[in-house]
Design a protein around this motif. Structure first.
Motif, PDB file in Angstrom:
ATOM      1  N   ILE A 148       0.893  -1.156   0.000  1.00  0.00           N
ATOM      2  CA  ILE A 148       0.000   0.000   0.000  1.00  0.00           C
ATOM      3  C   ILE A 148       0.936   1.212   0.000  1.00  0.00           C
ATOM      4  O   ILE A 148       1.805   1.318   0.870  1.00  0.00           O
ATOM      5  CB  ILE A 148      -0.910  -0.003   1.241  1.00  0.00           C
ATOM      6  N   ILE A 149       0.802   2.098  -0.977  1.00  0.00           N
ATOM      7  CA  ILE A 149       1.762   3.192  -1.113  1.00  0.00           C
ATOM      8  C   ILE A 149       1.045   4.543  -1.192  1.00  0.00           C
ATOM      9  O   ILE A 149      -0.011   4.665  -1.808  1.00  0.00           O
ATOM     10  CB  ILE A 149       2.682   2.999  -2.333  1.00  0.00           C
ATOM     11  N   GLY A 150       1.640   5.532  -0.542  1.00  0.00           N
ATOM     12  CA  GLY A 150       1.067   6.868  -0.542  1.00  0.00           C
ATOM     13  C   GLY A 150       2.000   7.830   0.160  1.00  0.00           C
ATOM     14  O   GLY A 150       3.197   7.568   0.285  1.00  0.00           O
ATOM     15  N   TRP A 151       1.445   8.929   0.654  1.00  0.00           N
ATOM     16  CA  TRP A 151       2.272   9.973   1.266  1.00  0.00           C
ATOM     17  C   TRP A 151       1.705  10.359   2.620  1.00  0.00           C
ATOM     18  O   TRP A 151       0.546  10.744   2.730  1.00  0.00           O
ATOM     19  CB  TRP A 151       2.338  11.195   0.351  1.00  0.00           C
ATOM     20  N   HIS A 152       2.545  10.244   3.634  1.00  0.00           N
ATOM     21  CA  HIS A 152       2.129  10.503   5.013  1.00  0.00           C
ATOM     22  C   HIS A 152       1.845  11.987   5.222  1.00  0.00           C
ATOM     23  O   HIS A 152       2.590  12.839   4.719  1.00  0.00           O
ATOM     24  CB  HIS A 152       3.241  10.043   5.964  1.00  0.00           C
ATOM     25  N   PRO A 153       0.794  12.317   5.983  1.00  0.00           N
ATOM     26  CA  PRO A 153       0.465  13.742   6.184  1.00  0.00           C
ATOM     27  C   PRO A 153       1.559  14.549   6.873  1.00  0.00           C
ATOM     28  O   PRO A 153       1.693  15.750   6.612  1.00  0.00           O
ATOM     29  CB  PRO A 153      -0.819  13.702   7.019  1.00  0.00           C
ATOM     30  N   VAL A 154       2.334  13.908   7.741  1.00  0.00           N
ATOM     31  CA  VAL A 154       3.419  14.634   8.405  1.00  0.00           C
ATOM     32  C   VAL A 154       4.398  15.207   7.377  1.00  0.00           C
ATOM     33  O   VAL A 154       4.960  16.285   7.548  1.00  0.00           O
ATOM     34  CB  VAL A 154       4.148  13.724   9.419  1.00  0.00           C
ATOM     35  N   ASP A 155       4.558  14.483   6.263  1.00  0.00           N
ATOM     36  CA  ASP A 155       5.497  14.893   5.214  1.00  0.00           C
ATOM     37  C   ASP A 155       4.803  15.552   4.027  1.00  0.00           C
ATOM     38  O   ASP A 155       5.399  15.670   2.943  1.00  0.00           O
ATOM     39  CB  ASP A 155       6.293  13.682   4.726  1.00  0.00           C
ATOM     40  N   ALA A 156       3.575  16.000   4.214  1.00  0.00           N
ATOM     41  CA  ALA A 156       2.812  16.584   3.107  1.00  0.00           C
ATOM     42  C   ALA A 156       3.548  17.742   2.442  1.00  0.00           C
ATOM     43  O   ALA A 156       3.437  17.957   1.230  1.00  0.00           O
ATOM     44  CB  ALA A 156       1.436  17.042   3.599  1.00  0.00           C
ATOM     45  N   GLU A 203      -0.323   5.358   3.473  1.00  0.00           N
ATOM     46  CA  GLU A 203      -1.326   5.956   4.314  1.00  0.00           C
ATOM     47  C   GLU A 203      -1.359   7.456   4.082  1.00  0.00           C
ATOM     48  O   GLU A 203      -0.334   8.098   4.042  1.00  0.00           O
ATOM     49  CB  GLU A 203      -1.091   5.627   5.787  1.00  0.00           C
ATOM     50  N   MET A 204      -2.540   7.966   3.954  1.00  0.00           N
ATOM     51  CA  MET A 204      -2.791   9.386   3.727  1.00  0.00           C
ATOM     52  C   MET A 204      -3.712   9.889   4.830  1.00  0.00           C
ATOM     53  O   MET A 204      -4.267   9.100   5.596  1.00  0.00           O
ATOM     54  CB  MET A 204      -3.461   9.578   2.370  1.00  0.00           C
ATOM     55  N   GLY A 205      -3.880  11.196   4.914  1.00  0.00           N
ATOM     56  CA  GLY A 205      -4.816  11.725   5.903  1.00  0.00           C
ATOM     57  C   GLY A 205      -4.327  13.007   6.520  1.00  0.00           C
ATOM     58  O   GLY A 205      -3.740  13.856   5.838  1.00  0.00           O
ATOM     59  N   LEU A 206      -4.553  13.130   7.838  1.00  0.00           N
ATOM     60  CA  LEU A 206      -4.212  14.352   8.560  1.00  0.00           C
ATOM     61  C   LEU A 206      -3.564  13.987   9.893  1.00  0.00           C
ATOM     62  O   LEU A 206      -3.999  13.058  10.564  1.00  0.00           O
ATOM     63  CB  LEU A 206      -5.465  15.198   8.825  1.00  0.00           C
ATOM     64  N   ASP A 207      -2.543  14.747  10.256  1.00  0.00           N
ATOM     65  CA  ASP A 207      -1.861  14.548  11.534  1.00  0.00           C
ATOM     66  C   ASP A 207      -1.591  15.911  12.142  1.00  0.00           C
ATOM     67  O   ASP A 207      -0.699  16.635  11.706  1.00  0.00           O
ATOM     68  CB  ASP A 207      -0.549  13.788  11.329  1.00  0.00           C
ATOM     69  N   TYR A 208      -2.391  16.267  13.148  1.00  0.00           N
ATOM     70  CA  TYR A 208      -2.264  17.588  13.785  1.00  0.00           C
ATOM     71  C   TYR A 208      -1.391  17.533  15.041  1.00  0.00           C
ATOM     72  O   TYR A 208      -1.248  18.527  15.742  1.00  0.00           O
ATOM     73  CB  TYR A 208      -3.642  18.141  14.138  1.00  0.00           C
ATOM     74  N   LYS A 254       5.226  19.642  11.342  1.00  0.00           N
ATOM     75  CA  LYS A 254       6.133  19.789  10.200  1.00  0.00           C
ATOM     76  C   LYS A 254       5.413  20.363   8.978  1.00  0.00           C
ATOM     77  O   LYS A 254       5.947  21.203   8.261  1.00  0.00           O
ATOM     78  CB  LYS A 254       6.759  18.437   9.845  1.00  0.00           C
ATOM     79  N   SER A 255       4.199  19.871   8.724  1.00  0.00           N
ATOM     80  CA  SER A 255       3.436  20.299   7.549  1.00  0.00           C
ATOM     81  C   SER A 255       2.196  21.075   7.975  1.00  0.00           C
ATOM     82  O   SER A 255       1.382  20.557   8.750  1.00  0.00           O
ATOM     83  CB  SER A 255       3.020  19.080   6.714  1.00  0.00           C
ATOM     84  N   PRO A 256       2.025  22.310   7.470  1.00  0.00           N
ATOM     85  CA  PRO A 256       0.839  23.106   7.826  1.00  0.00           C
ATOM     86  C   PRO A 256      -0.462  22.388   7.469  1.00  0.00           C
ATOM     87  O   PRO A 256      -0.507  21.606   6.512  1.00  0.00           O
ATOM     88  CB  PRO A 256       1.012  24.372   6.978  1.00  0.00           C
ATOM     89  N   LYS A 257      -1.494  22.659   8.233  1.00  0.00           N
ATOM     90  CA  LYS A 257      -2.771  21.969   8.049  1.00  0.00           C
ATOM     91  C   LYS A 257      -3.333  22.150   6.641  1.00  0.00           C
ATOM     92  O   LYS A 257      -3.877  21.208   6.062  1.00  0.00           O
ATOM     93  CB  LYS A 257      -3.791  22.466   9.083  1.00  0.00           C
ATOM     94  N   ASP A 258      -3.206  23.349   6.076  1.00  0.00           N
ATOM     95  CA  ASP A 258      -3.787  23.570   4.748  1.00  0.00           C
ATOM     96  C   ASP A 258      -3.072  22.729   3.685  1.00  0.00           C
ATOM     97  O   ASP A 258      -3.712  22.220   2.756  1.00  0.00           O
ATOM     98  CB  ASP A 258      -3.773  25.061   4.381  1.00  0.00           C
ATOM     99  N   ILE A 259      -1.764  22.545   3.857  1.00  0.00           N
ATOM    100  CA  ILE A 259      -1.019  21.704   2.910  1.00  0.00           C
ATOM    101  C   ILE A 259      -1.399  20.242   3.096  1.00  0.00           C
ATOM    102  O   ILE A 259      -1.565  19.494   2.122  1.00  0.00           O
ATOM    103  CB  ILE A 259       0.496  21.921   3.076  1.00  0.00           C
ATOM    104  N   GLN A 260      -1.531  19.808   4.348  1.00  0.00           N
ATOM    105  CA  GLN A 260      -1.974  18.433   4.609  1.00  0.00           C
ATOM    106  C   GLN A 260      -3.316  18.151   3.934  1.00  0.00           C
ATOM    107  O   GLN A 260      -3.505  17.105   3.301  1.00  0.00           O
ATOM    108  CB  GLN A 260      -2.112  18.187   6.110  1.00  0.00           C
ATOM    109  N   LYS A 261      -4.250  19.080   4.073  1.00  0.00           N
ATOM    110  CA  LYS A 261      -5.584  18.894   3.481  1.00  0.00           C
ATOM    111  C   LYS A 261      -5.507  18.816   1.963  1.00  0.00           C
ATOM    112  O   LYS A 261      -6.175  17.977   1.332  1.00  0.00           O
ATOM    113  CB  LYS A 261      -6.506  20.035   3.915  1.00  0.00           C
ATOM    114  N   GLU A 262      -4.695  19.671   1.365  1.00  0.00           N
ATOM    115  CA  GLU A 262      -4.547  19.685  -0.093  1.00  0.00           C
ATOM    116  C   GLU A 262      -3.970  18.361  -0.597  1.00  0.00           C
ATOM    117  O   GLU A 262      -4.466  17.773  -1.567  1.00  0.00           O
ATOM    118  CB  GLU A 262      -3.634  20.848  -0.497  1.00  0.00           C
ATOM    119  N   VAL A 263      -2.936  17.869   0.082  1.00  0.00           N
ATOM    120  CA  VAL A 263      -2.294  16.614  -0.323  1.00  0.00           C
ATOM    121  C   VAL A 263      -3.234  15.432  -0.093  1.00  0.00           C
ATOM    122  O   VAL A 263      -3.271  14.487  -0.897  1.00  0.00           O
ATOM    123  CB  VAL A 263      -0.953  16.441   0.420  1.00  0.00           C
TER     124      VAL A 263
END
Length: 257
Positions: free
Chosen positions: A59-67, A92-97, A101-110
């Motif tokens: 399963i491949i994707g991009w972690h929200p911490v590194d968005a 795994e994708m999603g949101l990590d508040y 490291k990655s601002p919330k708006d960028i996490q949401k976009e990714v």
């Protein structure tokens, strides 16, 4: 027979003894494992592993911490790799508040971009959610993620949230080591509450080792302890949990028995 639906055998913590870790899992009748890659190095290692072992899938994707590091090139690369017959999901994708490291708006976009990618390649998604439950659910609904389906991985929410995820999105709830922790009231309630045909089991190894190994490096053989705890909480047999969660994983990821 069990499927560990979320494991990081591509983690550096297994560099010295990966073969032994895999052998122990197989001896414990964990017959398939889904290796999750969430950035460039871990995706590369996951792809090597699925070519090396016939019972491993990726399963491949991009972690929200590194968005913040996600680029158009990353997306194109993941989309191309997803054509491999043993790549079965996006995440795994999603949101990590929790981490900043990655601002919330960028996490949401990714997050939204990866849902769109999953739709293009017609694969289910695996959701990482940390301290961002409502925003996660809102985005999944707005982006019609029910079209591909997926998993709320290492679910830590309430039974009520589980109901929303299952009934409105058609997703599955995956439980790991925390359901075995003595003070983990909410995961235990979820384990009893969720319909058995919507439950999956995982380790998230090398993280979140179940009781009595809490705090130690986790490994996929210990998914048996997760299944045993769910069986005990529900008052059913281990075999029933193993059979149904395996069937659920096969259904979601379109795998042959």
């Amino acid at each position: 027979m069990l499927i560990d639906t979320h494991v990081h055998l591509n983690d550096e913590q297994y560099d010295e003894d990966l073969e032994e870790v895999i052998d122990r899992a197989r001896e414990a009748r964990v017959d398939r494992m889904f290796v999750v890659g969430f950035d460039t190095p871990t995706i590369e290692r996951a792809m090597k592993l699925i070519d090396q072992y016939d019972f491993l899938y990726a399963i491949i994707g991009w972690h929200p911490v590194d968005a913040i590091d996600y680029t158009e090139e990353c997306e194109q690369w993941i989309e191309e790799l997803s054509k491999h017959p043993k790549v079965i999901g996006i995440g795994e994708m999603g949101l990590d508040y929790h981490w900043d490291k990655s601002p919330k708006d960028i996490q949401k976009e990714v997050f939204r971009k990866q849902i769109a990618l999953a739709k293009r390649v017609n694969l289910p998604i695996v959701i990482h959610n940390r301290e961002a439950t409502q925003d996660c659910i809102d985005i999944l609904m707005e982006e019609h993620a029910e079209e591909v389906g997926g998993i709320m991985h290492s679910f830590s929410g309430s039974p009520e949230i589980a109901d929303v995820v299952i009934n409105k999105l058609g997703f599955y709830i995956s439980l790991g080591g925390p359901v075995t922790f003595k003070n983990a009231k909410q995961p235990k309630e979820v384990a009893k509450h969720v319909p058995l045909d919507r439950l999956l089991v995982e380790t998230d190894a090398p993280y979140l080792s179940p009781h009595p190994y809490r705090g130690k490096r986790n490994e996929p053989m210990r998914v048996t302890l997760v299944a045993e705890q769910i069986a005990e909480l529900r008052g059913i047999s281990y075999e029933e949990v193993a059979e149904q969660t395996t069937e659920n994983a096969e259904r979601l990821f379109n795998l042959k028995k």
